[in-house]
Design a protein around this motif. Structure first.
Motif, PDB file in Angstrom:
ATOM      1  N   TRP A 158       0.821  -1.208   0.000  1.00 41.91           N
ATOM      2  CA  TRP A 158       0.000   0.000   0.000  1.00 41.91           C
ATOM      3  C   TRP A 158       0.856   1.260   0.000  1.00 41.91           C
ATOM      4  O   TRP A 158       0.375   2.337  -0.316  1.00 41.91           O
ATOM      5  CB  TRP A 158      -0.945   0.007   1.208  1.00 41.91           C
ATOM      6  N   GLY A 159       2.105   1.111   0.370  1.00 38.16           N
ATOM      7  CA  GLY A 159       3.013   2.260   0.357  1.00 38.16           C
ATOM      8  C   GLY A 159       3.079   2.920  -1.016  1.00 38.16           C
ATOM      9  O   GLY A 159       3.273   4.131  -1.131  1.00 38.16           O
ATOM     10  N   LEU A 160       2.882   2.102  -2.061  1.00 38.37           N
ATOM     11  CA  LEU A 160       2.897   2.664  -3.408  1.00 38.37           C
ATOM     12  C   LEU A 160       1.855   3.763  -3.555  1.00 38.37           C
ATOM     13  O   LEU A 160       2.103   4.805  -4.157  1.00 38.37           O
ATOM     14  CB  LEU A 160       2.623   1.564  -4.438  1.00 38.37           C
ATOM     15  N   LEU A 161       0.667   3.498  -2.999  1.00 43.21           N
ATOM     16  CA  LEU A 161      -0.393   4.506  -3.071  1.00 43.21           C
ATOM     17  C   LEU A 161      -0.016   5.736  -2.259  1.00 43.21           C
ATOM     18  O   LEU A 161      -0.344   6.867  -2.625  1.00 43.21           O
ATOM     19  CB  LEU A 161      -1.718   3.934  -2.542  1.00 43.21           C
ATOM     20  N   GLY A 162       0.715   5.503  -1.169  1.00 43.97           N
ATOM     21  CA  GLY A 162       1.119   6.609  -0.287  1.00 43.97           C
ATOM     22  C   GLY A 162       2.063   7.582  -0.971  1.00 43.97           C
ATOM     23  O   GLY A 162       2.253   8.709  -0.506  1.00 43.97           O
TER      24      GLY A 162
END
Lengths: 277, 258
Positions: A158-162
């Protein structure tokens, strides 16, 4: 045929209407986004014209740089390569975007002298062309980052979205930087070389190849470095952390200052650009 | 309704990148008329000084004068490129400028791509862009060459493409430099017909020229500039009859484009 949409019917030196005309310029430049985007794509294509890899040369050279620096500095810093490479990949790709925008930003108006002095166009078109060119170039290297993560056995998830808010802020600041530097460098020709050597210095004093933790208890001072704040905003989520509050506040603060400065100068001296380039 | 009103219009070019102060001193030492220091002690060249005139619908104006008299600067100011440094300029009507045929052209892109670029530069919508593309294709006669990069064209073909793109629309106010008279002979007849048509549909024509032939054929009014000032303004024959002898000789002998 060039119809001068942007010049108002009445132009009066005694009543220059700086603000209204600057806003018109921006509105028209953004509404004609196809023009700067098309020009940016041609720029990129022309630069790698006739080469086999085309713009994927940027991808290749960045990969080689990452591999070389990654293994060497992991050894020098005595860090595990699998731990160091994801950090380096994120930092270096973002740094390349920043330094490209700053260095090209100083030329984004002077390079367009031919167009500026021959046909009335919103000046924001030239700025957007420069920003979009770098965004397109970045699109050729950004995918390297998740690939490096995978190779090192990590996945940001989910860090990618962050990273999205941070990357968006990169674009916004790109517009500000190119507007500001493009104008200042058109008027003061020393600005280009000054920024070039300044960016060299900044590369070494910013945690790009070295990790910020190495500063120990002085790590707080890094918030004074706008480039660090911007990079950390995207890097932290990639590495699975939340950017610190101080970093987020600093990034927003620097964006506001840069934006205010760029807008003020654009409003006040926009009409002089044709005389400067 | 098309109209141009200039009221005490002034344009000055500051010489920013003069470099050494000594050059500035040397320039100042000679009592030059057009290079002077402004209130901020910058060296400026007065390109246009205090121009006042009105051009109404139906007028075909020739700007004449020696090189450096301010003709091109005036055209560019009318086109909206330079903002007045002093005075006021009012331009009512859509403006089209034929100042530099190659401006904004990407020589590595194909003719077709350049037409697309031109449509974007002009802010055309999809339908208008399509119409431009068709008009340029048929007028330029470049056929399959439109799919090749413009840098592979002969200079005549480049001019044909530039000319076809530049003359595709019909503005109220047409601003022209006389570059198009350099077209090669085979293209000339076609180009002239097209220009005539464009001039005829424009409500106002302003053309900067060195050529008497152009002045007599196209224009009903002449504005003579000298060192950035209007020195004469009136119906074509009147102004021409008042020309100083050496200047008349110069203009009569000059061939278009020369």
């Amino acid at each position: 045929m060039f119809t001068s949409h942007q010049a108002p019917a009445v132009r009066d030196a005694a009543d220059p209407r700086h603000l209204a005309r600057a806003l018109d310029d921006l509105a028209l430049g953004f509404s004609r986004w196809r023009l700067p985007l098309g020009l940016a794509r041609l720029d990129l294509r022309n630069r790698y014209r006739g080469s086999v890899l085309g713009p994927f040369w940027i991808t290749l050279s960045t990969s080689i740089m990452l591999a070389a620096l990654g293994f060497l500095y992991a050894r020098l810093f005595r860090i595990d390569v699998a731990d160091y490479l994801p950090f380096l990949a994120t930092s270096l790709v973002l740094w390349n975007l920043i330094s490209g925008l700053v260095n090209d930003g100083t030329q984004c108006l002077t390079d367009r002298e031919d167009v500026i002095r021959q046909m009335p166009q919103p000046y924001s078109v030239h700025v957007l062309r420069c920003v979009l060119r770098h965004a397109l170039a970045a699109a050729h290297v950004l995918p390297l980052v998740p690939i490096v993560f995978l190779l090192c056995g990590r996945w940001p998830g989910w860090g990618l979205l962050g990273t999205i808010p941070g990357l968006f802020l990169f674009l916004v600041n790109g517009v500000f930087v190119c507007t500001l530097l493009g104008m200042v460098a058109a008027r003061f020709r020393d600005m280009g070389p000054i920024m070039q050597s300044g960016m060299q210095l900044l590369f070494f004093v910013t945690p790009i190849i070295w990790k910020p933790e190495l500063l120990g208890d002085r790590v707080g001072f890094l918030a004074l470095n706008p480039v660090y704040a911007m990079i950390e905003l995207v890097r932290a989520p990639m590495l699975g952390q939340m950017p610190g509050l101080l970093i987020m506040a600093a990034a927003l603060f620097y964006t506001a200052v840069l934006g205010g400065l760029a807008f003020t100068i654009f409003v006040r001296w926009r009409g002089r650009i044709a005389f400067w380039v | 309704m098309a109209e141009i009103i200039a009221d005490a219009l002034t344009i000055e070019f500051p010489l920013y990148h003069l470099g050494a102060r000594s050059l500035k001193k040397r320039l100042m030492a000679q009592a030059l008329r057009r290079i002077r220091e402004d209130s901020d002690s910058r060296v400026v060249v007065s390109a246009l000084r205090d121009l006042t005139f009105r051009i109404g619908s139906g007028e075909r104006v020739a700007l004449i004068g020696r090189n450096g008299a301010g003709k091109s600067t005036l055209l560019r100011t009318l086109a909206g490129i330079y903002d007045p440094v002093g005075g006021r300029l009012s331009v009512q009507g859509t403006v089209g400028s034929l100042i530099d045929p190659g401006a904004g052209m990407d020589f590595w892109a194909t003719g077709r791509e350049n037409i697309r670029l031109r449509a974007w530069y002009a802010g055309l919508n999809e339908a208008q862009a399509q119409a431009l593309s068709e008009a340029v294709t048929s007028f330029s006669g470049l056929g399959e060459f439109l799919e090749l990069p413009v840098r592979n064209y002969s200079s005549g073909m480049q001019l044909r493409l530039a000319f076809a793109m530049a003359t595709a629309s019909r503005p109220d106010i047409l601003l022209m430099d006389e570059w198009f008279f350099t077209a090669d002979a085979s293209f000339m007849a076609q180009a002239e017909a097209r220009l005539q048509e464009m001039v005829a549909s424009a409500k106002i024509l302003v053309i900067a020229t060195h050529s008497m032939r152009v002045v007599r054929r196209l224009c009903n009014r002449v504005i003579r500039l000298e060192a950035g000032r209007v020195v004469d303004d009136g119906p074509t024959e009147e102004v021409l009859s008042r020309l100083p002898e050496e200047m008349r000789l110069e203009l009569e002998t000059l061939q278009p484009g020369g």
